[in-house]
Design a protein around this motif. Sequence first.
Motif, mmCIF file in Angstrom:
data_model
loop_
_atom_site.group_PDB
_atom_site.id
_atom_site.type_symbol
_atom_site.label_atom_id
_atom_site.label_comp_id
_atom_site.label_asym_id
_atom_site.label_seq_id
_atom_site.Cartn_x
_atom_site.Cartn_y
_atom_site.Cartn_z
ATOM 1 N N ASN A 71 -8.221 -4.333 9.499
ATOM 2 C CA ASN A 71 -7.019 -4.797 8.792
ATOM 3 C C ASN A 71 -6.427 -6.024 9.475
ATOM 4 O O ASN A 71 -5.956 -6.952 8.802
ATOM 5 N N GLU A 107 -13.314 6.465 -1.175
ATOM 6 C CA GLU A 107 -12.437 7.273 -0.323
ATOM 7 C C GLU A 107 -12.735 8.769 -0.448
ATOM 8 O O GLU A 107 -12.322 9.558 0.394
ATOM 9 N N TYR A 150 -14.123 2.863 6.236
ATOM 10 C CA TYR A 150 -14.961 3.072 5.046
ATOM 11 C C TYR A 150 -16.060 2.024 5.078
ATOM 12 O O TYR A 150 -15.806 0.860 5.416
ATOM 13 N N LEU A 167 0.310 -7.627 -0.665
ATOM 14 C CA LEU A 167 1.582 -7.374 0.021
ATOM 15 C C LEU A 167 1.775 -8.370 1.168
ATOM 16 O O LEU A 167 2.829 -8.999 1.313
ATOM 17 N N HIS A 221 -2.561 4.467 -5.423
ATOM 18 C CA HIS A 221 -2.113 4.014 -4.098
ATOM 19 C C HIS A 221 -1.927 5.173 -3.114
ATOM 20 O O HIS A 221 -1.105 6.066 -3.344
ATOM 21 N N VAL A 222 -2.678 5.120 -2.018
ATOM 22 C CA VAL A 222 -2.677 6.207 -1.031
ATOM 23 C C VAL A 222 -1.265 6.511 -0.519
ATOM 24 O O VAL A 222 -0.856 7.677 -0.447
ATOM 25 N N GLU A 248 1.565 -3.761 -3.678
ATOM 26 C CA GLU A 248 1.808 -2.620 -2.786
ATOM 27 C C GLU A 248 0.579 -2.432 -1.895
ATOM 28 O O GLU A 248 0.646 -1.749 -0.891
ATOM 29 N N LYS A 249 -0.555 -3.032 -2.304
ATOM 30 C CA LYS A 249 -1.800 -2.896 -1.541
ATOM 31 C C LYS A 249 -1.840 -3.994 -0.482
ATOM 32 O O LYS A 249 -1.197 -5.048 -0.629
ATOM 33 N N ARG A 276 0.072 5.271 8.954
ATOM 34 C CA ARG A 276 0.036 6.114 7.745
ATOM 35 C C ARG A 276 -0.410 7.521 8.163
ATOM 36 O O ARG A 276 -1.317 7.661 8.991
ATOM 37 N N PRO A 319 3.553 -5.885 7.737
ATOM 38 C CA PRO A 319 3.438 -4.579 8.407
ATOM 39 C C PRO A 319 1.986 -4.144 8.610
ATOM 40 O O PRO A 319 1.224 -4.040 7.662
ATOM 41 N N ILE A 320 1.635 -3.904 9.862
ATOM 42 C CA ILE A 320 0.291 -3.395 10.196
ATOM 43 C C ILE A 320 0.456 -1.949 10.645
ATOM 44 O O ILE A 320 1.173 -1.679 11.616
ATOM 45 N N TYR A 321 -0.212 -1.048 9.908
ATOM 46 C CA TYR A 321 -0.113 0.371 10.274
ATOM 47 C C TYR A 321 -0.930 0.627 11.543
ATOM 48 O O TYR A 321 -2.087 0.173 11.652
ATOM 49 N N TRP A 367 -14.537 -4.796 1.935
ATOM 50 C CA TRP A 367 -13.805 -5.465 0.860
ATOM 51 C C TRP A 367 -14.736 -6.070 -0.179
ATOM 52 O O TRP A 367 -15.714 -6.737 0.156
HETATM 53 P P1 TYD Z 1 -4.480 -0.256 0.945
HETATM 54 O O1 TYD Z 1 -4.520 -1.650 0.406
HETATM 55 O O2 TYD Z 1 -3.295 0.602 0.650
HETATM 56 O O3 TYD Z 1 -5.832 0.436 0.478
HETATM 57 P P2 TYD Z 1 -6.486 1.864 0.953
HETATM 58 O O4 TYD Z 1 -5.463 2.660 1.651
HETATM 59 O O5 TYD Z 1 -6.856 2.461 -0.370
HETATM 60 O O6 TYD Z 1 -7.664 1.502 1.808
HETATM 61 O O7 TYD Z 1 -4.630 -0.348 2.527
HETATM 62 C C1 TYD Z 1 -5.729 -1.011 3.131
HETATM 63 C C2 TYD Z 1 -5.620 -0.809 4.621
HETATM 64 O O8 TYD Z 1 -4.462 -1.524 5.101
HETATM 65 C C3 TYD Z 1 -5.397 0.624 5.043
HETATM 66 O O9 TYD Z 1 -6.089 0.853 6.262
HETATM 67 C C4 TYD Z 1 -3.908 0.739 5.257
HETATM 68 C C5 TYD Z 1 -3.542 -0.645 5.746
HETATM 69 N N1 TYD Z 1 -2.185 -1.138 5.407
HETATM 70 C C6 TYD Z 1 -1.360 -1.692 6.402
HETATM 71 O O10 TYD Z 1 -1.742 -1.766 7.596
HETATM 72 N N2 TYD Z 1 -0.136 -2.172 6.031
HETATM 73 C C7 TYD Z 1 0.322 -2.089 4.748
HETATM 74 O O11 TYD Z 1 1.474 -2.508 4.476
HETATM 75 C C8 TYD Z 1 -0.533 -1.541 3.738
HETATM 76 C C9 TYD Z 1 -0.078 -1.427 2.308
HETATM 77 C C10 TYD Z 1 -1.780 -1.082 4.114
#
Ligand code: TYD
Length: 348
Positions: A257, A134, A295, A201, A84-85, A196-197, A288, A213-215, A224
Amino acid sequence: MILITGGAGFIGSNFVLDWLSENDEPIINLDLLTYAGNLQSLATLDNNDQHTFIKGDIGDRELITSLLNEHKPRAVINFAAESHVDRSIHGPEDFILTNVNGTFNLIDEVKRYWKDLPEDKKQAFRFLHVSTDEVYGSLEKTDPAFSETTAYAPNSPYSASKAASDHLVRAYHHTYGLPTLTTNCSNNYGPQQFPEKLIPLVLLNALAGKDLPIYGDGQNIRDWLYVGDHCSAIRAVLEKGRVGEVYNIGGNSEKTNLDVVHTICSILDERRPADKPYAELITYVTDRLGHDRRYAIDANKIETEIGWTPTESFETGIKKTVDWYLSNSDWTDNVTSGAYKSWINKNY
Ligand code: TYD
Ligand code: NAD
């Protein structure tokens, strides 16, 4: 028989179940049962003699040697990793210990075992290393997709540790002639993924009425792939791949996302309507660190050389995934409550 590592994790457990449903060749499954390993994912195999579970570390040379000598596998498939990143950003050390040092200890013991096999068995043996897209770094929107010749440019401690392990595998083929195969796959989703992914999640948070939560701006793109398709690709590469080669595996399903999260919300609106649309739970949060933008996989090589293509589209795979989580609340309750961890601590 074959020996696999990390077979209690998300992809490994799906692989074990698929493998044993398709043929009767036994599997030895070595897994350390970290927070990400879950034997409940393999509960249907409790009385299946074709599956032997061993709790242990890929870095434990004595254990590896004794397993190889006792079971004499015709192939080793290495799924085990810290994966997990976000965790790698907060605590990179475990990623170096397992993904780099662990893979080194494993492949070095495998090489010793392989070297002493009789010639026909030596020729037929394979070490298949499961890796990630990655390692190639991040793409801009209009860049061509990653191919097997794209230069490595890992950006997170996770991807850097996977890149290091890929290089070791390459070197063991080039230097010692070990018959290796490496697969670099895009983001997987499907049953039994630790929440957690992103996909599990969001699914579980939505069902619990929590924020989604959207980063950053939610416009990061991932390609995918349904986990069952990843498993069939690995089986195909094991059978038909040319030794020393790398194969990229992808789903032809690039999505932002935000698109992924909206899709999950609309399926849940149909399957489990709540008093308001699930999308209202979407919350933008701090990005993040070092977040890779995009990708994408060029899967031409595996398609033309091996004849593999995915069978699920994102639209079909995500519905199956949502349905699995909706009808397996025992699995998710155990994983999220810690009940599973205390059972492991008592029993192993
Ligand atoms: P993730 O499932 O952690 O896989 P990876 O980082 O290996 O690609 O994350 C997928 C995408 O979703 C990544 O761009 C980060 C984003 N993300 C969010 O926006 N919110 C979250 O809570 C998580 C876990 C990931
Ligand atoms: P996961 O985190 O769900 O499972 C990893 C498994 O490895 C767990 O069962 C854990 O207990 C085990 N493990 C960890 N350290 C170990 C050690 N030192 N010794 C033995 N076992 C150990 O990961 P996953 O998503 O199933 O990923 C499996 C492999 O596929 C990883 O190598 C990962 O890099 C790769 N991969 C994952 C994805 C994805 O989207 N999940 C995509 C491409 C490649």
